[in-house]
Design a protein around this motif. Structure first.
Motif, short mmCIF file in Angstrom:
data_model
loop_
_atom_site.label_atom_id
_atom_site.label_comp_id
_atom_site.label_asym_id
_atom_site.label_seq_id
_atom_site.Cartn_x
_atom_site.Cartn_y
_atom_site.Cartn_z
N ASN A 236 -56.00 -66.52 41.39
CA ASN A 236 -57.24 -66.13 42.08
C ASN A 236 -57.21 -66.53 43.55
OD1 ASN A 236 -57.54 -68.85 41.64
ND2 ASN A 236 -59.62 -68.73 40.86
N SER A 237 -56.04 -66.48 44.13
CA SER A 237 -55.90 -66.71 45.56
C SER A 237 -54.59 -66.05 45.98
CB SER A 237 -55.86 -68.21 45.84
OG SER A 237 -55.61 -68.45 47.20
N ILE A 238 -54.58 -65.51 47.19
CA ILE A 238 -53.33 -64.96 47.72
C ILE A 238 -53.16 -65.38 49.17
CG2 ILE A 238 -53.22 -62.92 46.22
CD1 ILE A 238 -54.31 -61.23 48.53
N PHE A 239 -51.90 -65.43 49.58
CA PHE A 239 -51.63 -65.51 51.00
C PHE A 239 -51.74 -64.10 51.54
CE2 PHE A 239 -49.42 -69.76 50.88
CZ PHE A 239 -50.31 -70.33 51.78
N TYR A 240 -52.41 -64.01 52.66
CA TYR A 240 -52.87 -62.73 53.17
C TYR A 240 -52.44 -62.63 54.62
CZ TYR A 240 -56.81 -59.48 54.14
OH TYR A 240 -57.61 -58.43 54.49
#
Ligand code: SF4
Length: 328
Positions: A297-301
């Motif tokens: 539920n998190s990404i590097f963007y």
């Protein structure tokens, strides 16, 4: 094998607080579950603690690239490997602020600054503290990854407004010496202790696909899950094989094994943000989607992860829109 696997009973997340310890065998038994069963368990845990439609976006900027004296076998920034990465000095504050504003305008809520140091000097910490303070004033959460910290460094960063410190444990303790010889596993734990002691939240994960066994992947997750408390953010990286690094050309991890690793991290660290990190570009949309189903539920963007490619912002926005996900 399967009979052993289905005897693993799902634990209630409430029992997973720091006092609960996972054995490597218990975590390996989760890995061994039939895929559909593992996904169901991961989703059940995920929904007890998070909105499963929501993904947190972090942007990572390399504020000081290359020339690192360490010998991490996966890293193109190690000075000893011929990878084409040019060493640079620490970026100035205006350039960092420009990048932070762009990340914020694109929807990121956390801005992570990475520097290729083995261990920053006092003057480096002072400089990064200025950057942290400036980025924080924009209303972004701040994170830094600077290498091993000495006494007092984490406190200086905390006073400047640092929310998170990233320091990955890389791999399983018994695999560590195969990957890095210039530091010990315990060095990582010592820095993490300093970060916790200063009241800074911990971002800590590892890399899979470096030739480790499934037992070693389970041991990596066990080390993370048994931290007291476990990390607030857990980046799971899929090795990006960069030409010139010793791990270039090694056998690739099956993408479904990567999804299993995400699911096991979710089950064992129910309240953490489990982040899809390096190697996301290579996974493609379908496998990334499976990772969200497994509890990521998190990404590097952003376009770049330190020095390796990342899906571009537009492609991420299109994928998240296609899936009906919301961001924070
Ligand atoms: S991973 Fe970090 S410590 Fe290791 S070589 Fe790369 S920049 Fe240096």
């Amino acid at each position: 094998m399967q009979e052993t696997a289905v005897r693993v009973h799902p634990r209630k997340p409430a029992a997973l607080a720091a006092a609960s310890r996972w054995t490597v065998a218990e975590i390996e038994a989760l890995f061994d579950l039939p895929f559909t069963e593992l996904m169901h368990r991961a989703q059940t845990v995920h929904r007890e603690h998070f909105d499963p439609t929501e993904v947190q976006l972090s942007t990572l900027l390399s504020i000081k690239t290359g020339g690192c004296p360490e010998d991490c076998s996966y890293c193109p920034q190690a000075a000893r490997y011929d990878t084409g990465v040019e060493a640079s000095k620490v970026m100035d504050c205006d350039a960092v602020l420009d990048a932070a504003r762009r990340a914020q305008a694109a929807g990121a809520t956390r801005f992570c600054m990475g520097a290729a140091w083995r261990s920053p000097k006092d003057r480096d910490i002072e400089k990064v503290a200025e950057l942290v303070s400036a980025v924080k004033s924009l209303g972004l959460e701040t994170c830094a990854t600077l290498g091993m910290l000495e006494d007092g460094h984490a406190e200086t960063l905390q006073q400047a407004g640092l929310d998170y410190y990233n320091h990955n444990i890389d791999t399983a303790p018994d695999k560590y010496g195969d990957i890095i010889s210039t530091r010990q596993f315990q060095d990582r734990l010592d820095t993490l202790q300093r970060v916790r002691g200063a009241g800074v939240k911990v971002c800590c994960g590892g890399i899979v696909g470096m030739g480790e066994t499934r037992t070693q992947r389970a041991a990596l997750v066990a080390e993370l899950a048994n931290m007291d408390p476990y990390p607030e953010s857990v980046p799971i990286n899929n090795l990006v094989q960069v030409p010139g690094t010793p791990l270039h050309g090694s056998e690739k991890l099956d993408p479904l094994e990567f999804v299993r690793t995400i699911a096991v991290a979710r089950i064992t660290m129910p309240k953490s943000r489990v982040r899809l990190s390096a190697g996301r570009q290579q996974l493609g949309e379908a496998v990334q989607t499976l990772c969200f189903l497994a509890g990521a539920n998190s990404i590097f963007y952003g376009d770049k992860l330190l020095t390796t490619g990342n899906p571009d912002v537009q492609a991420d926005q299109e994928l998240l829109a296609k899936l009906g996900m919301t961001t924070s």
